[in-house]
Motif scaffolding. Sequence first.
Motif, mmCIF file in Angstrom:
data_model
loop_
_atom_site.group_PDB
_atom_site.id
_atom_site.type_symbol
_atom_site.label_atom_id
_atom_site.label_comp_id
_atom_site.label_asym_id
_atom_site.label_seq_id
_atom_site.Cartn_x
_atom_site.Cartn_y
_atom_site.Cartn_z
ATOM 1 N N VAL A 143 39.690 28.891 48.578
ATOM 2 C CA VAL A 143 38.291 28.672 48.200
ATOM 3 C C VAL A 143 37.835 29.568 47.043
ATOM 4 O O VAL A 143 36.889 29.227 46.328
ATOM 5 N N PHE A 144 38.496 30.700 46.842
ATOM 6 C CA PHE A 144 38.061 31.590 45.765
ATOM 7 C C PHE A 144 38.436 31.007 44.398
ATOM 8 O O PHE A 144 39.475 30.371 44.236
ATOM 9 N N ASN A 145 37.581 31.254 43.437
ATOM 10 C CA ASN A 145 37.874 30.851 42.071
ATOM 11 C C ASN A 145 39.091 31.603 41.549
ATOM 12 O O ASN A 145 39.415 32.699 42.036
ATOM 13 N N ASN A 146 39.748 31.056 40.570
ATOM 14 C CA ASN A 146 40.955 31.661 40.025
ATOM 15 C C ASN A 146 40.615 32.971 39.303
ATOM 16 O O ASN A 146 39.927 32.955 38.285
ATOM 17 N N PRO A 147 41.106 34.115 39.806
ATOM 18 C CA PRO A 147 40.749 35.387 39.163
ATOM 19 C C PRO A 147 41.361 35.566 37.781
ATOM 20 O O PRO A 147 40.887 36.396 36.997
ATOM 21 N N LEU A 148 42.400 34.775 37.465
ATOM 22 C CA LEU A 148 43.052 34.886 36.159
ATOM 23 C C LEU A 148 42.416 33.985 35.100
ATOM 24 O O LEU A 148 42.764 34.090 33.915
ATOM 25 N N ALA A 149 41.506 33.119 35.536
ATOM 26 C CA ALA A 149 40.796 32.291 34.560
ATOM 27 C C ALA A 149 39.939 33.185 33.673
ATOM 28 O O ALA A 149 39.426 34.215 34.105
ATOM 29 N N GLU A 150 39.800 32.791 32.422
ATOM 30 C CA GLU A 150 39.119 33.641 31.441
ATOM 31 C C GLU A 150 37.734 34.068 31.911
ATOM 32 O O GLU A 150 37.332 35.220 31.736
ATOM 33 N N GLU A 151 37.010 33.137 32.518
ATOM 34 C CA GLU A 151 35.642 33.442 32.924
ATOM 35 C C GLU A 151 35.567 34.375 34.140
ATOM 36 O O GLU A 151 34.497 34.882 34.479
ATOM 37 N N ASN A 152 36.722 34.612 34.798
ATOM 38 C CA ASN A 152 36.731 35.454 35.998
ATOM 39 C C ASN A 152 37.491 36.766 35.828
ATOM 40 O O ASN A 152 37.539 37.574 36.757
ATOM 41 N N SER A 160 39.788 45.790 51.209
ATOM 42 C CA SER A 160 40.793 46.242 50.246
ATOM 43 C C SER A 160 40.245 46.241 48.828
ATOM 44 O O SER A 160 40.712 46.990 47.975
ATOM 45 N N ASP A 161 39.252 45.360 48.535
ATOM 46 C CA ASP A 161 38.569 45.427 47.238
ATOM 47 C C ASP A 161 37.970 46.820 47.066
ATOM 48 O O ASP A 161 38.074 47.447 46.009
ATOM 49 N N VAL A 162 37.305 47.275 48.125
ATOM 50 C CA VAL A 162 36.654 48.580 48.093
ATOM 51 C C VAL A 162 37.690 49.684 47.961
ATOM 52 O O VAL A 162 37.529 50.619 47.170
ATOM 53 N N ALA A 163 38.783 49.591 48.728
ATOM 54 C CA ALA A 163 39.823 50.620 48.690
ATOM 55 C C ALA A 163 40.440 50.734 47.304
ATOM 56 O O ALA A 163 40.602 51.839 46.771
ATOM 57 N N ALA A 164 40.795 49.591 46.697
ATOM 58 C CA ALA A 164 41.398 49.608 45.371
ATOM 59 C C ALA A 164 40.419 50.137 44.332
ATOM 60 O O ALA A 164 40.798 50.895 43.420
ATOM 61 N N SER A 165 39.157 49.763 44.457
ATOM 62 C CA SER A 165 38.141 50.230 43.508
ATOM 63 C C SER A 165 37.889 51.726 43.665
ATOM 64 O O SER A 165 37.696 52.441 42.674
ATOM 65 N N LEU A 185 29.816 45.230 42.296
ATOM 66 C CA LEU A 185 30.193 46.609 42.604
ATOM 67 C C LEU A 185 29.527 47.569 41.628
ATOM 68 O O LEU A 185 29.564 47.362 40.406
ATOM 69 N N TYR A 186 28.935 48.646 42.181
ATOM 70 C CA TYR A 186 28.243 49.655 41.383
ATOM 71 C C TYR A 186 28.814 51.039 41.673
ATOM 72 O O TYR A 186 29.319 51.313 42.765
ATOM 73 N N TYR A 187 28.707 51.907 40.663
ATOM 74 C CA TYR A 187 29.112 53.307 40.843
ATOM 75 C C TYR A 187 28.271 54.177 39.913
ATOM 76 O O TYR A 187 28.209 53.922 38.714
ATOM 77 N N LYS A 188 27.609 55.158 40.524
ATOM 78 C CA LYS A 188 26.726 56.072 39.787
ATOM 79 C C LYS A 188 25.679 55.323 38.960
ATOM 80 O O LYS A 188 25.402 55.638 37.794
ATOM 81 N N GLY A 189 25.145 54.287 39.582
ATOM 82 C CA GLY A 189 24.086 53.515 38.947
ATOM 83 C C GLY A 189 24.551 52.499 37.925
ATOM 84 O O GLY A 189 23.725 51.766 37.364
ATOM 85 N N GLN A 190 25.850 52.430 37.676
ATOM 86 C CA GLN A 190 26.395 51.499 36.688
ATOM 87 C C GLN A 190 27.079 50.321 37.375
ATOM 88 O O GLN A 190 27.763 50.483 38.386
ATOM 89 N N HIS A 191 26.890 49.142 36.817
ATOM 90 C CA HIS A 191 27.567 47.950 37.318
ATOM 91 C C HIS A 191 28.995 47.961 36.776
ATOM 92 O O HIS A 191 29.206 47.840 35.570
ATOM 93 N N VAL A 192 29.984 48.106 37.689
ATOM 94 C CA VAL A 192 31.368 48.253 37.225
ATOM 95 C C VAL A 192 32.192 46.968 37.340
ATOM 96 O O VAL A 192 33.070 46.719 36.516
ATOM 97 N N LEU A 193 31.901 46.149 38.354
ATOM 98 C CA LEU A 193 32.663 44.903 38.512
ATOM 99 C C LEU A 193 31.773 43.815 39.111
ATOM 100 O O LEU A 193 31.092 44.051 40.122
ATOM 101 N N PRO A 194 31.772 42.625 38.535
ATOM 102 C CA PRO A 194 31.090 41.502 39.198
ATOM 103 C C PRO A 194 31.950 40.999 40.359
ATOM 104 O O PRO A 194 33.095 41.413 40.527
ATOM 105 N N GLY A 195 31.391 40.116 41.159
ATOM 106 C CA GLY A 195 32.126 39.580 42.298
ATOM 107 C C GLY A 195 32.765 38.239 41.995
ATOM 108 O O GLY A 195 32.145 37.369 41.389
ATOM 109 N N LEU A 196 34.016 38.086 42.408
ATOM 110 C CA LEU A 196 34.698 36.796 42.297
ATOM 111 C C LEU A 196 34.110 35.863 43.353
ATOM 112 O O LEU A 196 34.108 36.177 44.547
#
Length: 417
Positions: free
Chosen positions: A291-300, A230-235, A260-271
């Motif tokens: 187990v996943f880090n908080n996606p709403l934390a500033e660093e994520n 679903s990460d891929v689908a939403a992206s 995540l990359y698109y057309k040679g550009q880094h578009v999103l890092p991984g949580l």
Amino acid sequence: MSSQIRLRLLPGVRCLFDEPIQVKVAGLRPRQVVSLRARAKDEGGLEFRSSATYKADGSGFIHLDRDPSLGGSYVGVEPMGLLWSLKTNSLHRRFKLDSSLKPFVVKFSVHEGEGEGRMLAEASNERFMIGEGVSRVPLKDGSFDGVLFTPPGKGPFPAVLDLSSYTFERRASLLANKGFVVLALPVMTVKDQRVIEMHLDHFEEAVKFLLQQPKVGSKGVGIISHSKTSDVAASLATFVSGIEAVVMINSCCANTILPLYYKGQHVLPGLMFDMEKMPVLESGAGVSKYVFNNPLAEENKSTLIPIERAKARFLFVAAEDDLSLDSKTYMDILVERMKHHGKKNFECVSYPGAGHMLEPPYGAHYASSYHRAFNRLVLWGGEPRMHAAAEVHLWKKVQEFFRSHLSCGDLQTKPKL
């Protein structure tokens, strides 16, 4: 076996996998107590079994769509209970039915009394993944490996990209039976190489391929996805054109693990995740929900998918007893983000008692198995009865969603066996 006792499977002994059947027994003594059983093997040869105790009516009949089970694998009136309660004695093993080539054969039987009584009658049910006239074409020579399913008839048909973590044809083939051209595409297998980063270009090629199919009439494609896919689908819906409708089942609100990359550009890092936050039960299986880090934390926050940019329609789905992913919380974050940006191109549904592995209905529910990404055994969650009911409801909703948002003229009659 008694020649007077008859076990009937209606409307017939052959059907599509996602079709319900009626199980009826006739010729019993009035009020006779018997055990009804089902047994089957998945494509890996693992055996699954279920059983339930029933009492015949005054005429010696038992109808599973009318009569309650008095005990066994389930209780109460459950017309398809012998299927969804199928269970293996092997610990932490999943129900493996990934290919669409062979039918799933279930053997039903009637036995004296509540225990290991004498067999009185039996019948087999062949549950097919592909209906008559549906074509299956493996694609292994182009830029992606997948399987294309096409309904019979001239079309036009709507197109759907079915994303799965690894090879999984069952959902795609069953959707093709309903009048969709479907490309089943695993996201974690690219030409047998280990995936260390995700490239949207790879999936954009699949979208273009689908839209070029002669029987496809929809302006864009739909995507059905689950968990990591679903990460891929939403992206895809966010960064790539040609996508009209997206189903996200038990998903995260961020891009997880792989950059995540698109057309040679880094578009999103991984949580990322922290395995130290995974409690492990005595059985050896872990609970990976938190187990996943908080996606709403500033660093994520940079991992959050800017889904508000997408023009597609979305169906967000969350199982409330998901022990693998905090999918209900993530769905709430997605909804809040869409509302914050004034977006109304979404709908959502959540299922109390359902677990992570929401699949097409009438397969065996399994509560735990090996998780490849975490490289360990995990619990998936789900109370079997409620999980089974959720799968039935969701399967109908998915089809209605795609028909509403991928319309392309009159759809053809769905295939039959």
